[in-house]
Design an enzyme around this catalytic site. Structure first.
Site, PDB file in Angstrom:
ATOM      1  N   ASP A 486      17.628  72.474  68.518  1.00 24.03           N
ATOM      2  CA  ASP A 486      18.912  73.014  68.973  1.00 24.03           C
ATOM      3  C   ASP A 486      19.778  71.965  69.648  1.00 24.03           C
ATOM      4  OD1 ASP A 486      18.657  75.629  68.090  1.00 24.03           O
ATOM      5  OD2 ASP A 486      17.416  76.194  69.802  1.00 24.03           O
TER       6      ASP A 486
HETATM    7  C1  GLC Z   1      13.195  76.761  71.135  1.00 17.01           C
HETATM    8  C2  GLC Z   1      13.886  77.751  70.219  1.00 17.01           C
HETATM    9  C3  GLC Z   1      13.670  77.373  68.769  1.00 17.01           C
HETATM   10  C4  GLC Z   1      14.037  75.937  68.509  1.00 17.01           C
HETATM   11  C5  GLC Z   1      13.324  75.025  69.487  1.00 17.01           C
HETATM   12  C6  GLC Z   1      13.773  73.580  69.353  1.00 17.01           C
HETATM   13  O1  GLC Z   1      11.829  76.862  70.991  1.00 17.01           O
HETATM   14  O2  GLC Z   1      13.412  79.058  70.462  1.00 17.01           O
HETATM   15  O3  GLC Z   1      14.439  78.210  67.936  1.00 17.01           O
HETATM   16  O4  GLC Z   1      13.674  75.635  67.196  1.00 17.01           O
HETATM   17  O5  GLC Z   1      13.606  75.447  70.801  1.00 17.01           O
HETATM   18  O6  GLC Z   1      15.097  73.378  69.730  1.00 17.01           O
END
Ligand code: GLC
Length: 795
Positions: A486
C-alpha cells in the site's frame, strides 16, 4: 522470558503470569456474534460487525491498565479489600495474587486466587446464540467463613455504530436508556426510533442489549456508568466497589453500564457457581430466554463443550505430529484457528482493528480463502461467490466489498483500482476447486459488480485482461493505486514487477484450468500472453543479482542495485520462484540474494535499506520509522511465500529456518522481545535497524495467519489438495526423520506417514496406499468415508 505454555491436549494456551508485555487476546463466540478478550478480561463484544454492531465499548489507544472489559470485582466484607478476578484492572501485588488464564478455541478461562478466595470465570458464547456467558465460580479456600461481594461489570455502547459512539458524542450521549426489568438490565439505544431490522447499517434505529444473572439473585445493580465508577472513579477503583454498594442507577442519556452487586456467604471450602449473560435483544425476551438456557451448571457445561466442539471440528482438517513441538502446537490448533478468525472478522475486530475498516478488503479477503478453503469449504464458497461479484466487467475489483450493502450489477466504479486485487483469484479459486473437487465451479455464472455476468472462468479471464490492458512502456502491468504494497506509489503509468509475476502465475493457472476444461483456444491465447510477458520480465525486471520491484511512472526504479534505499525487495524474489519465472541457477541466485540482504532471526525484511532520505512521493513507506511495517519491517504476511519458495526448490533447511522464524510459538520464551501473543501471528515485526528488532505488532487479523498455515501444510508437510486427489510432496528439515499426519479430504480420511531415514529434505522415492505401491506424488481421491493409509518415503 516466558509467560505461559501450550497445553496441546486441551488446545489451550495457558498464561501463568498476568503481567504480559502487551495484553494477550483471544476470540470468543462464533461467526455471527463474537468478542475479543484478553488475559486480563479486557476487550469487547460485537454482533455481525465490529464496526456496525459494536455492543460494548473499548478504548483502543488506552494503556493496558485502563482498557474496558468484562470485569468481575470481588470484595472481602471483613477487610474492605477488593480485587478483580483478572489481575488487571485492580492489579494486586503479584506475590499475593496467583492467576492462570486459559485461552481456548472460542472461550477464555481466568482463574485466580487472592486472600484465600479462588474465583474462576469462563467466558464464551454458545453456538448459534446472540449472547455471551460468563460462568463464575467462587470458592472459599480459607479456614474461616467469609462474606464476599461480587460485582460483575460490563460497559455497553450508546450506539452500535463504533465510530458514532466514539466521535459523535453530541448525539450519542442523549440516546441511551437503561432500566432493570424483571431483574435483568436492559440497555436501550435509540429507543425512541423505529426498529429497522432489515437494514443493519442504519445506526439510528432502536436496539437493545441485556445483562442478566442466571442461578443467583443480586442485592442491587447499576446501569449508569458514572454511578458505578464514580464521577472520578476508575476501573481500578470503582466507586460502587469502594462503597460496598450499587445504587440502582439507570441511564437516561449519558453513558450506560451494567453491573450487579451480589453477596455470597461462604463457609470454609464452600463454593458457589452462577453465570452472567450479555447479549442482543430485550431483557424481557432474549434476556429471559438466555437466563433460562443457562440457569444450571450442566446446561452451561454442555454449551461450553459445544463451542469447543464447534471450533475443533473446523480446525481438524489436518493434524500432524512432527519432531518440533512448536510446529505441532501451531499447526494443530492456533494456526488454523487464527486463520478462521481472520476469515470471519477480516480486518475489523481485534485489539488494533477498531472497526474503522468495515467490509472485506478485496485482496486480503481472497488470500484468506487460501486457508478457509480446506477448513470451511462451504462457507468459503459463499464468500468467494460474493467476492467474484465484486469484480467489475472490465476485470478490476472494488477495493472493499461491503457484505451488508453489496448489489451486484449496480455497483458504482471506484476512483482507483489496485493492480493486484483480482490476481489473487488465481490462488484462491483453484485452491477452492481442488479442495472440493467441484470442477463445475469454473462454469458457474456470476454477475459482475457493475453489469453483465460470466462463468467463473470468464471472471478469471477478465482479471488477466485487466492487467494486460493496463501495461506500461516495459510491457509490465501498471501499479495503479497499489500492488499489494500500500505504500509504493507507482501511479497509473508506473509498472510493478510483483504483479507481473502474479500475472505470470495467473496465466499458468489459467492454462492448467483450460487444459482440464478442454478450452483449446483459451490455452493458445494464454500461452501467447505468457511468452510475451516472460520476455518482458526477463528484459526489464532482472537487475543482475535479483529481480527489481517496480518502475515509477518517470522510470525511477525500486529495488535495484542503482538505488541508495530500497535496493532489494523480498516479494519479487519469492514470487519469481513461486511463479516459475526463476528456475535452476537463477532461482538459487535470487534465494541467495534474498537471504543475504533481507533475512534476519525474526524473519525476512520486506526491503533494505529502509527509506530515510528518499522523497516520500517515491515511497510513502518512509512515513514509518526505519525497519517498521512497509519501510523495511518484517512483514509477516510475506513470510509464508519465503518458506514456500525455499520448499519448492527443495531447500528444506532454509524453508524450515524461515518457518521457524515466523512461528509465534518459536518466541514463547522471548516474550520480552516479541511482546505480542506467542500463539497468534502478527502483521509485522520490527526489522534489523529498529531499536526494537524482533518486536511484533498488530496481532491476529492478518494475511500472515493464512500464508503461515498454507506454508506449514502445503510447503513443509507438503500436503496439498489437487484436482484429482491429494498431492504429498513434503519438504522437511534434514534433522527430521519424518512425521505423521491425518488429513480429511472430500469426506475421506488419509493417514499419512512420511519417513526420511537418511535426512533427505525433499523428493518422494516411494509411496504406498494401503500397502499398494503407486508412482508419483498424487494420492487419487478416495471415496467418501474411506480411510487411506499412505506411506511416503523420502530418499
Ligand atoms: C496490510 C494490508 C494489505 C496489504 C499489506 C501491505 O497488511 O491489509 O492489504 O497488502 O498491508 O501493504
Amino acid at each position: 522470558m516466558q509467560y505461559g505454555f501450550f497445553d496441546d491436549k486441551n488446545r489451550e494456551y495457558v498464561i501463568t503470569r498476568p503481567d504480559t508485555p502487551k495484553p494477550w487476546s483471544n476470540y470468543i463466540g462464533s461467526a455471527e456474534f463474537g468478542g475479543v478478550i484478553t488475559n486480563n478480561a479486557a476487550g469487547y463484544t460485537f454482533y455481525k460487525s465490529a464496526a456496525q454492531g459494536r455492543l460494548t465499548r473499548y478504548k483502543f489507544n488506552a494503556v493496558a491498565a485502563d482498557l474496558n472489559g468484562r470485569f468481575v470485582y470481588l470484595r472481602d466484607e471483613a477487610t474492605a479489600d477488593f480485587w478483580t478476578n483478572s489481575w488487571a484492572p485492580v492489579c494486586k501485588p503479584l506475590d499475593a495474587f496467583k492467576s492462570e488464564c486459559r485461552h481456548g478455541t472460542g472461550y477464555t478461562q481466568i482463574k485466580s486466587t487472592y486472600a484465600g478466595i479462588t474465583s474462576d470465570v469462563t467466558y464464551f458464547a454458545p453456538v448459534d446464540k446472540l449472547y455471551e456467558v460468563w460462568r463464575i465460580k467462587i470458592c472459599n479456600e480459607s479456614s474461616k467463613a467469609r462474606k464476599i461481594k461480587v460485582f460483575p461489570f460490563v460497559e455497553p455502547q450508546c450506539n452500535w455504530n463504533a465510530q458514532d459512539d466514539m466521535n459523535n458524542l453530541q448525539y450519542s450521549q442523549y440516546i441511551a436508556k437503561t432500566e432493570r426489568i424483571d431483574g435483568i438490565i436492559d440497555i436501550g439505544s435509540n429507543v425512541n426510533m423505529p426498529e429497522d431490522p432489515d437494514n443493519f447499517t442504519n445506526k439510528d434505529q432502536k436496539r437493545h442489549t441485556f445483562f442478566g444473572l442466571a442461578g443467583i439473585e443480586a442485592e442491587n445493580f447499576d446501569a449508569n456508568l458514572t454511578s458505578f465508577l464514580g464521577a472520578y472513579g476508575t476501573y481500578a477503583r470503582p466507586g460502587a466497589v469502594l462503597n460496598d454498594a450499587c445504587s440502582g442507577s439507570t441511564a437516561s442519556g449519558d453513558m450506560p453500564c451494567a453491573a450487579y452487586e451480589i453477596e455470597l456467604k461462604l463457609a470454609p471450602g464452600e463454593s458457589r457457581e452462577f453465570a452472567c449473560v450479555f447479549g442482543v435483544g430485550r431483557a424481557v425476551e432474549a434476556g429471559r430466554e438466555a437466563i433460562t438456557e443457562m440457569d444450571a451448571p450442566e446446561k452451561i457445561e454442555a454449551a461450553l463443550d459445544a463451542i469447543k466442539a464447534y471450533w475443533h471440528s473446523r480446525i481438524e482438517t489436518l493434524s500432524a505430529e512432527t519432531p518440533d513441538a512448536n510446529f505441532n502446537s501451531m499447526l494443530n490448533t492456533w494456526a488454523p484457528f487464527n486463520s478462521l478468525m481472520t476469515f470471519y472478522w477480516s480486518r475489523t475486530a481485534s485489539l488494533v482493528y477498531a472497526g474503522e475498516r468495515d467490509g472485506l478488503g478485496f485482496r486480503d479477503t481472497l488470500q484468506d480463502y487460501m486457508a478457509s478453503s480446506s477448513l470451511v469449504p462451504e462457507e468459503t464458497r459463499e464468500r468467494l461467490e460474493l467476492m467474484l461479484t465484486g469484480q467489475y466487467s472490465h476485470g478490476g475489483a472494488k477495493p472493499v466489498v461491503q457484505p451488508f450493502n453489496h448489489h451486484p450489477g449496480q455497483e458504482a466504479f471506484p476512483d482507483q483500482y489496485r493492480s493486484d486485487d483480482c490476481m489473487w483469484f488465481f490462488n484462491c479459486v483453484p485452491e477452492f476447486v481442488k479442495e472440493t473437487g467441484d470442477i463445475d465451479f469454473f462454469k458457474k455464472i456470476l454477475p459482475f459488480a457493475d453489469k453483465g455476468e460470466a462463468p467463473v472462468l470468464g471472471h478469471l479471464r477478465r482479471a488477466i485482461e485487466f492487467n494486460l490492458e493496463r501495461s506500461g512502456t516495459h510491457g509490465l502491468p501498471c501499479g495503479l493505486a497499489a500492488d499489494w504494497n500500500d505504500c509504493i506509489r507507482l501511479g497509473d503509468k508506473g509498472e510493478t514487477v510483483f504483479v507481473a509475476l502474479q500475472l505470470r502465475f495467473a496465466l499458468n493457472e489459467y492454462v492448467s484450468i483450460c487444459q482440464m476444461l478442454g478450452e483449446t483456444s483459451e490455452i493458445e491465447w494464454a500461452s501467447e500472453q505468457l511468452s510475451a510477458l516472460d520476455a518482458n520480465i526477463e528484459k526489464h525486471a532482472w537487475d543482475g543479482e535479483w529481480y527489481l520491484r517496480a518502475y515509477r511512472f518517470d522510470g525511477v526504479k525500486f529495488g535495484s542495485k542503482e538505488c541508495d534505499e530500497g535496493k532489494i525487495f523480498m516479494n519479487p524474489q519469492s514470487w519469481a520462484v513461486l511463479s516459475g519465472h526463476a528456475t535452476g541457477a537463477r532461482a538459487s541466485q535470487v534465494m541467495d540474494s534474498m537471504h543475504k540482504y533481507l533475512a534476519t532471526d525474526y524473519g525476512i525484511m520486506l526491503c533494505s535499506p529502509p527509506y530515510i532520505e528518499t522523497d516520500p512521493n517515491v515511497c510513502l513507506g518512509r512515513l514509518f520509522n526505519p525497519c517498521m511495517k512497509e519501510n523495511g519491517g518484517i512483514f509477516n504476511h510475506t513470510q509464508g511465500w519465503g518458506v514456500m519458495a525455499a520448499a519448492r526448490l527443495g531447500m528444506g533447511d532454509r524453508a524450515w529456518e524461515y518457518m521457524r522464524n515466523v512461528m509465534p510459538a518459536s518466541f514463547n520464551d522471548k516474550a520480552e522481545i516479541r511482546e505480542v501473543e506467542p500463539y497468534a501471528v502478527c502483521q509485522s515485526t520490527h526489522g534489523r535497524l529498529s531499536p526494537r528488532h524482533g518486536t511484533g505488532r498488530v496481532s491476529w487479523l492478518s494475511g500472515s495467519a493464512v500464508w503461515n498455515y498454507v506454508a506449514m501444510t502445503t510447503a513443509i508437510l507438503g500436503i496439498q489438495a489437487d484436482y484429482n486427489g491429494l498431492r504429498i510432496d513434503p519438504c522437511i528439515p534434514s534433522s527430521w526423520n519424518g512425521f505423521t499426519a491425518i488429513r480429511k479430504f472430500r469426506g475421506a480420511i488419509y493417514r499419512i506417514t512420511v519417513k526420511s531415514p537418511s535426512g533427505i529434505c525433499k523428493g518422494v522415492s516411494s509411496m504406498t496406499i494401503n500397502g499398494e505401491p503407486i508412482a508419483g506424488t498424487l494420492v487419487p481421491a478416495a471415496a467418501e468415508g474411506e480411510i487411506c493409509n499412505v506411506l511416503v518415503t523420502l530418499m
